[in-house]
Design an enzyme around this catalytic site. Structure first.
Site, short mmCIF file in Angstrom:
data_model
loop_
_atom_site.label_atom_id
_atom_site.label_comp_id
_atom_site.label_asym_id
_atom_site.label_seq_id
_atom_site.Cartn_x
_atom_site.Cartn_y
_atom_site.Cartn_z
N GLU A 1 8.52 1.16 5.88
CA GLU A 1 9.09 0.46 7.03
C GLU A 1 8.00 0.08 8.02
O GLU A 1 7.22 0.93 8.45
CB GLU A 1 10.09 1.36 7.77
CG GLU A 1 11.41 1.57 7.07
CD GLU A 1 12.36 2.40 7.91
OE1 GLU A 1 13.51 2.56 7.48
OE2 GLU A 1 11.97 2.89 9.00
N CYS A 2 7.95 -1.16 8.40
CA CYS A 2 7.13 -1.67 9.49
C CYS A 2 5.69 -1.15 9.39
O CYS A 2 4.93 -1.59 8.53
CB CYS A 2 7.77 -1.32 10.84
SG CYS A 2 7.16 -2.34 12.21
N GLY A 3 5.28 -0.20 10.22
CA GLY A 3 3.92 0.30 10.15
C GLY A 3 3.58 0.89 8.81
O GLY A 3 2.43 0.81 8.36
N SER B 1 9.51 -3.57 4.31
CA SER B 1 10.01 -4.54 5.28
C SER B 1 9.61 -4.11 6.68
O SER B 1 9.34 -2.93 6.94
CB SER B 1 11.53 -4.65 5.20
OG SER B 1 12.03 -5.57 6.16
#
Length: 457
Positions: A339-341, A433
């Site tokens: 996720e993200c980072g 994502s």
């Protein structure tokens, strides 16, 4: 038959972001926790950073409350459970009191929780009274606790603010601001919590200084009428939280599987409720440090959550042993959800805000670049294997990748559109994502991302 749970409760809100509601919430939690009271704190809306401070202040887990992301039934269940075991419930609002759909005001009205408005009064006098009146009466039927003036210049300034209120009972006190040199401009000063580009600095990064800041804020609050209330005084804000309906059964789709969760200074954006959801799915959760550990723990799946990879890019790249371990995990076709980072760290490189480029782990094709302005912000939903996860997006970077795009997120109650929303990438056994998922909204989707369809063979 489950009966309602009665407990004093306050929703701490403000006319806008940056007024000091996080500091006041944490200070109030710390003040009562120091006195031996059982305090539970909640945060309105998606937020990973403020809860770190609230958990340190209260000594108890902090969960999110959002009428869209959680759903009303989930909010009701969490509030009822917390009220049954607590002396005081605190809910920190999000943005301004009436901002967003749903807003903090919507939550307050739905559950009958009185609103305490925190107002930065550093540059106002009589207007403070008008602002307090407007917040209280803008929406008919809003439960109300009062108003607290923050960053006040002096005792005389505080008296001017108090005199401007139409209802003297609204006055919950004033916190005197900190002078530029660090000294207090009056008898008490509320400690400021340090910030960076995504919000507050995580409390754990500051060590003992974090608790010292909370104690200073609690000491300042103790001099106000709000801070001087004992349990008897708080009963004026007692709320009956109704018993929730039957809990939704979570099938044990991850039974017999071990999920390794990254957790350290670079990967720290984890909802406690998400960990609870993994346990309900039957998973055994183990933690590891992507920054410091040389290898993954024995596991069937990996979750790399968001955080601050941009602040630790050199250390991420230098941990080649972890890179090798992650590659072996993926080569064995074991699932990895990033996720993200967490996703950012898997790309080949990152261009930082100063223009320099650092290599990363290179498990995903492509690169990521930091920007000085927000690239995306807001609630999002993502359909995975026929189940819709709810959550949000919040990032200062953009990514370019040739990885397959399985789908895209969309805003609440809208359909996904090509080239809009956040991409859901798939590369081998990696799903990644920018989307931050609220796992309880669709446990079956989470199980799919982590490779679970029942007990491991």
């Amino acid at each position: 038959m489950v009966t309602p749970a009665r407990c004093p409760a306050i929703l701490i809100a403000a006319p806008a972001s940056g007024q000091g509601k996080t500091t006041v919430t944490a200070a109030l939690a710390r003040l009562h926790a120091r006195q031996g009271r059982r305090v539970r704190v909640f945060k309105c809306g998606p937020d990973f950073l403020d809860p770190h401070w609230h958990q340190l202040a209260s000594g108890a887990p902090v969960h999110q409350l959002d009428l869209w992301m959680n759903g009303e039934a989930d909010c009701a269940e969490r509030l009822h459970a917390a009220a049954g075991e607590s002396d005081l419930l605190l809910i920190e609002g999000v943005m301004g009191l009436f901002d967003g759909t749903p807003s903090a005001a919507d939550l307050a009205q739905r559950f009958g929780v009185p609103v305490l408005a925190v107002v930065d009064a550093s540059a106002m006098a009589g207007t403070f009274g008008a602002l307090a009146f407007g917040l209280r009466h803008y929406r008919p039927g809003l439960p109300w606790a009062g108003v607290l003036a923050n960053r006040v210049g002096s005792e005389r300034h505080a008296q001017m603010l108090r005199d401007g209120l139409q209802d003297a009972a609204d006055w919950m006190g004033a916190l005197v601001r900190v002078a530029p040199g660090g000294g207090a401009t009056g008898k008490a000063a509320a400690a400021l919590l340090p910030e960076r580009h995504l919000g507050l600095v995580v409390a754990q990064e500051l060590g003992d200084d974090a608790l010292a800041r909370l104690d200073a804020a609690a000491d300042a609050l103790a001099a106000t009428p709000l801070g001087q209330m004992g349990l008897g005084g708080l009963q004026r804000w007692a709320v009956d939280f109704p018993a929730p309906g039957p809990s939704v059964h979570v099938p044990p789709l991850l039974a017999g599987r071990t999920v390794a969760v990254g957790r350290d200074a670079a990967f720290c954006f984890v909802y406690d409720a998400n960990l609870q959801c993994l346990a309900q799915l039957g998973a055994q959760v183990v933690f590891f440090s992507p920054l410091h550990d040389a290898a993954l723990p024995a596991c069937d799946a990996v979750w790399l959550p968001g955080g601050y990879p941009e602040l630790h890019a050199a250390r991420i790249a230098a941990n080649t042993a972890m890179q090798v371990s992650l590659r072996a995990h993926v080569a064995a076709r074991k699932p990895l959800w990033a996720e993200c980072g967490g996703m950012m760290s898997l790309f080949e490189s990152i261009t930082l805000a100063d223009g320099t480029t650092q290599p990363l782990w290179g498990l995903l094709p492509g690169r990521v670049a930091m920007h000085k302005r927000l690239a995306a912000l807001g609630p999002q939903q993502l359909t995975v294997a026929g189940h819709t996860l709810r959550g949000h997006t919040f990032h200062y970077s953009t990514a370019q990748s040739s990885a397959d795009v399985l789908g895209r997120t969309s805003r609440p109650d809208t359909a996904p559109a090509p080239d809009a929303g956040e991409a859901l990438y798939r590369h081998g056994s990696i799903h990644a994502s920018y989307f931050h998922a609220w796992f309880p909204s669709a446990p079956a989707a989470v199980a799919h991302l982590l490779g679970g369809e029942g007990p491991a063979p």
